[in-house]
Scaffold this motif. Structure first.
Motif, PDB file in Angstrom:
ATOM      1  N   SER A 129      18.416  30.007  -8.910  1.00  0.00           N
ATOM      2  CA  SER A 129      19.751  30.411  -9.352  1.00  0.00           C
ATOM      3  C   SER A 129      20.881  29.586  -8.755  1.00  0.00           C
ATOM      4  O   SER A 129      21.842  29.265  -9.449  1.00  0.00           O
ATOM      5  N   THR A 130      20.795  29.208  -7.491  1.00  0.00           N
ATOM      6  CA  THR A 130      21.916  28.499  -6.864  1.00  0.00           C
ATOM      7  C   THR A 130      21.575  27.083  -6.421  1.00  0.00           C
ATOM      8  O   THR A 130      22.460  26.361  -5.964  1.00  0.00           O
ATOM      9  N   GLY A 131      20.329  26.682  -6.510  1.00  0.00           N
ATOM     10  CA  GLY A 131      19.942  25.319  -6.148  1.00  0.00           C
ATOM     11  C   GLY A 131      19.952  25.076  -4.650  1.00  0.00           C
ATOM     12  O   GLY A 131      19.776  25.978  -3.847  1.00  0.00           O
ATOM     13  N   ILE A 132      20.182  23.836  -4.291  1.00  0.00           N
ATOM     14  CA  ILE A 132      20.240  23.439  -2.882  1.00  0.00           C
ATOM     15  C   ILE A 132      21.624  23.808  -2.350  1.00  0.00           C
ATOM     16  O   ILE A 132      22.638  23.498  -2.979  1.00  0.00           O
ATOM     17  N   PRO A 133      21.692  24.464  -1.191  1.00  0.00           N
ATOM     18  CA  PRO A 133      23.003  24.846  -0.641  1.00  0.00           C
ATOM     19  C   PRO A 133      23.903  23.628  -0.429  1.00  0.00           C
ATOM     20  O   PRO A 133      23.423  22.550  -0.050  1.00  0.00           O
ATOM     21  N   PRO A 134      25.204  23.779  -0.669  1.00  0.00           N
ATOM     22  CA  PRO A 134      26.135  22.645  -0.531  1.00  0.00           C
ATOM     23  C   PRO A 134      26.056  21.954   0.833  1.00  0.00           C
ATOM     24  O   PRO A 134      26.166  20.736   0.913  1.00  0.00           O
ATOM     25  N   GLU A 135      25.847  22.722   1.896  1.00  0.00           N
ATOM     26  CA  GLU A 135      25.798  22.113   3.233  1.00  0.00           C
ATOM     27  C   GLU A 135      24.562  21.234   3.441  1.00  0.00           C
ATOM     28  O   GLU A 135      24.514  20.422   4.364  1.00  0.00           O
ATOM     29  N   ALA A 136      23.559  21.351   2.581  1.00  0.00           N
ATOM     30  CA  ALA A 136      22.358  20.511   2.686  1.00  0.00           C
ATOM     31  C   ALA A 136      22.465  19.246   1.848  1.00  0.00           C
ATOM     32  O   ALA A 136      21.726  18.287   2.064  1.00  0.00           O
ATOM     33  N   LEU A 137      23.377  19.203   0.900  1.00  0.00           N
ATOM     34  CA  LEU A 137      23.503  18.047   0.004  1.00  0.00           C
ATOM     35  C   LEU A 137      23.842  16.756   0.753  1.00  0.00           C
ATOM     36  O   LEU A 137      23.430  15.673   0.334  1.00  0.00           O
ATOM     37  N   ASP A 138      24.567  16.846   1.867  1.00  0.00           N
ATOM     38  CA  ASP A 138      24.908  15.657   2.648  1.00  0.00           C
ATOM     39  C   ASP A 138      23.687  14.995   3.277  1.00  0.00           C
ATOM     40  O   ASP A 138      23.758  13.836   3.692  1.00  0.00           O
ATOM     41  N   HIS A 139      22.581  15.709   3.360  1.00  0.00           N
ATOM     42  CA  HIS A 139      21.363  15.157   3.949  1.00  0.00           C
ATOM     43  C   HIS A 139      20.518  14.386   2.937  1.00  0.00           C
ATOM     44  O   HIS A 139      19.540  13.745   3.313  1.00  0.00           O
ATOM     45  N   LEU A 140      20.879  14.449   1.659  1.00  0.00           N
ATOM     46  CA  LEU A 140      20.081  13.812   0.618  1.00  0.00           C
ATOM     47  C   LEU A 140      20.343  12.312   0.545  1.00  0.00           C
ATOM     48  O   LEU A 140      21.480  11.858   0.653  1.00  0.00           O
ATOM     49  N   ASP A 141      19.268  11.565   0.316  1.00  0.00           N
ATOM     50  CA  ASP A 141      19.395  10.143   0.000  1.00  0.00           C
ATOM     51  C   ASP A 141      19.588   9.957  -1.495  1.00  0.00           C
ATOM     52  O   ASP A 141      20.208   8.998  -1.935  1.00  0.00           O
ATOM     53  N   ALA A 142      19.012  10.868  -2.265  1.00  0.00           N
ATOM     54  CA  ALA A 142      19.138  10.813  -3.726  1.00  0.00           C
ATOM     55  C   ALA A 142      18.776  12.176  -4.294  1.00  0.00           C
ATOM     56  O   ALA A 142      18.139  12.999  -3.635  1.00  0.00           O
ATOM     57  N   ALA A 143      19.209  12.384  -5.544  1.00  0.00           N
ATOM     58  CA  ALA A 143      18.838  13.593  -6.282  1.00  0.00           C
ATOM     59  C   ALA A 143      17.926  13.192  -7.435  1.00  0.00           C
ATOM     60  O   ALA A 143      18.060  12.098  -7.988  1.00  0.00           O
ATOM     61  N   VAL A 144      17.017  14.085  -7.783  1.00  0.00           N
ATOM     62  CA  VAL A 144      16.097  13.881  -8.900  1.00  0.00           C
ATOM     63  C   VAL A 144      16.366  14.989  -9.904  1.00  0.00           C
ATOM     64  O   VAL A 144      16.416  16.164  -9.544  1.00  0.00           O
ATOM     65  N   GLU A 145      16.522  14.603 -11.158  1.00  0.00           N
ATOM     66  CA  GLU A 145      16.761  15.570 -12.227  1.00  0.00           C
ATOM     67  C   GLU A 145      15.550  15.615 -13.147  1.00  0.00           C
ATOM     68  O   GLU A 145      15.004  14.585 -13.525  1.00  0.00           O
ATOM     69  N   ILE A 146      15.137  16.820 -13.493  1.00  0.00           N
ATOM     70  CA  ILE A 146      14.065  17.008 -14.455  1.00  0.00           C
ATOM     71  C   ILE A 146      14.731  17.361 -15.787  1.00  0.00           C
ATOM     72  O   ILE A 146      15.274  18.453 -15.926  1.00  0.00           O
ATOM     73  N   PRO A 147      14.717  16.440 -16.745  1.00  0.00           N
ATOM     74  CA  PRO A 147      15.380  16.709 -18.024  1.00  0.00           C
ATOM     75  C   PRO A 147      14.773  17.919 -18.728  1.00  0.00           C
ATOM     76  O   PRO A 147      13.557  18.127 -18.697  1.00  0.00           O
ATOM     77  N   MET A 148      15.629  18.700 -19.358  1.00  0.00           N
ATOM     78  CA  MET A 148      15.187  19.881 -20.099  1.00  0.00           C
ATOM     79  C   MET A 148      15.927  19.927 -21.429  1.00  0.00           C
ATOM     80  O   MET A 148      17.115  19.614 -21.481  1.00  0.00           O
ATOM     81  N   VAL A 149      15.234  20.299 -22.491  1.00  0.00           N
ATOM     82  CA  VAL A 149      15.869  20.384 -23.797  1.00  0.00           C
ATOM     83  C   VAL A 149      16.133  21.827 -24.223  1.00  0.00           C
ATOM     84  O   VAL A 149      16.844  22.060 -25.177  1.00  0.00           O
ATOM     85  N   GLY A 150      15.572  22.780 -23.506  1.00  0.00           N
ATOM     86  CA  GLY A 150      15.750  24.190 -23.849  1.00  0.00           C
ATOM     87  C   GLY A 150      17.043  24.754 -23.283  1.00  0.00           C
ATOM     88  O   GLY A 150      17.921  24.028 -22.810  1.00  0.00           O
ATOM     89  N   HIS A 151      17.157  26.065 -23.301  1.00  0.00           N
ATOM     90  CA  HIS A 151      18.371  26.743 -22.853  1.00  0.00           C
ATOM     91  C   HIS A 151      18.347  27.142 -21.384  1.00  0.00           C
ATOM     92  O   HIS A 151      19.378  27.513 -20.834  1.00  0.00           O
ATOM     93  N   GLY A 152      17.193  27.087 -20.751  1.00  0.00           N
ATOM     94  CA  GLY A 152      17.099  27.473 -19.342  1.00  0.00           C
ATOM     95  C   GLY A 152      17.863  26.513 -18.449  1.00  0.00           C
ATOM     96  O   GLY A 152      18.063  25.341 -18.779  1.00  0.00           O
ATOM     97  N   HIS A 153      18.307  27.015 -17.307  1.00  0.00           N
ATOM     98  CA  HIS A 153      19.055  26.186 -16.358  1.00  0.00           C
ATOM     99  C   HIS A 153      18.135  25.400 -15.441  1.00  0.00           C
ATOM    100  O   HIS A 153      18.506  24.340 -14.958  1.00  0.00           O
ATOM    101  N   SER A 154      16.944  25.953 -15.173  1.00  0.00           N
ATOM    102  CA  SER A 154      16.033  25.278 -14.246  1.00  0.00           C
ATOM    103  C   SER A 154      14.603  25.743 -14.479  1.00  0.00           C
ATOM    104  O   SER A 154      14.363  26.761 -15.122  1.00  0.00           O
ATOM    105  N   LEU A 155      13.691  24.971 -13.927  1.00  0.00           N
ATOM    106  CA  LEU A 155      12.289  25.367 -13.900  1.00  0.00           C
ATOM    107  C   LEU A 155      12.056  26.197 -12.645  1.00  0.00           C
ATOM    108  O   LEU A 155      12.849  26.165 -11.713  1.00  0.00           O
ATOM    109  N   ASN A 156      10.936  26.878 -12.597  1.00  0.00           N
ATOM    110  CA  ASN A 156      10.632  27.590 -11.362  1.00  0.00           C
ATOM    111  C   ASN A 156      10.321  26.562 -10.274  1.00  0.00           C
ATOM    112  O   ASN A 156       9.955  25.427 -10.550  1.00  0.00           O
ATOM    113  N   VAL A 157      10.541  26.930  -9.024  1.00  0.00           N
ATOM    114  CA  VAL A 157      10.448  26.010  -7.892  1.00  0.00           C
ATOM    115  C   VAL A 157       9.071  25.358  -7.799  1.00  0.00           C
ATOM    116  O   VAL A 157       8.961  24.156  -7.541  1.00  0.00           O
ATOM    117  N   ALA A 158       8.016  26.114  -8.019  1.00  0.00           N
ATOM    118  CA  ALA A 158       6.671  25.545  -7.929  1.00  0.00           C
ATOM    119  C   ALA A 158       6.442  24.498  -9.016  1.00  0.00           C
ATOM    120  O   ALA A 158       5.845  23.449  -8.764  1.00  0.00           O
TER     121      ALA A 158
END
Length: 172
Positions: A129-158
């Protein structure tokens, strides 16, 4: 006429895989450090075993039970317990670990364009529902996006973690 598909029996499959489970290769680490649903942790551990990765989990009391719930491995998987997620991420980054967050971001790399990991890599997973907390984003070297064509906002974590781990392991 096409050839019939031959399904390999379990004995033959075991002979082609590693003879025993890995201890800790330290190459890939799945890090669902802010889990929302415990059932995903055991499922993600099974993927870690399949690709030779480890699982880093937060210090919540319920995590051990959650990991066991979805885990069907016959041997213990490689699980690292993390005290403070933010301090752990900072230490990993300072040690030269590449930290990738599975997150929707303007600069995100599409999963299909993600190269196999060449060094120690942590795959940071937020919750659905909320993704990675904003305070953790500064630790990322890069973000990876999984493209989706449906209406859902995200896949389950597993599922999301599994897709990224297979790609980083060079198995997709």
């Amino acid at each position: 006429m096409s050839a019939a598909i031959r399904v390999r029996p379990p004995r033959e499959l075991r002979a082609t895989r590693r003879p025993r489970s890995h201890r800790c290769w330290g190459h890939l680490v799945a890090a669902p450090l802010w889990p929302l649903h415990g059932a995903n942790l055991g499922t993600l551990l099974r993927t870690c075993d399949a690709v030779g990765a480890c699982l880093a989990v937060p210090p919540f009391r319920w995590v051990d039970e959650a990991v066991a719930r979805g885990n069907t491995l016959r041997r213990p998987g490689c699980v690292h317990r993390v005290g403070s997620p933010l301090r752990w991420l900072a230490a990993e980054r300072a040690a030269g670990t590449r930290i990738l967050g599975v997150e929707l971001a303007d600069e995100a790399v599409r999963l299909g364009d993600l190269p196999a990991a060449r060094g120690r890599t942590v795959v940071l997973l937020g919750h659905e529902s909320t993704g990675i907390p904003p305070e953790a984003l500064d630790h990322l070297d890069a973000a990876v996006e999984i493209p989706m064509v449906g209406h859902g906002h995200s896949l389950n974590v597993a599922v999301a973690g599994s897709l990224v781990l297979y790609k980083l392991a060079g198995l997709l």
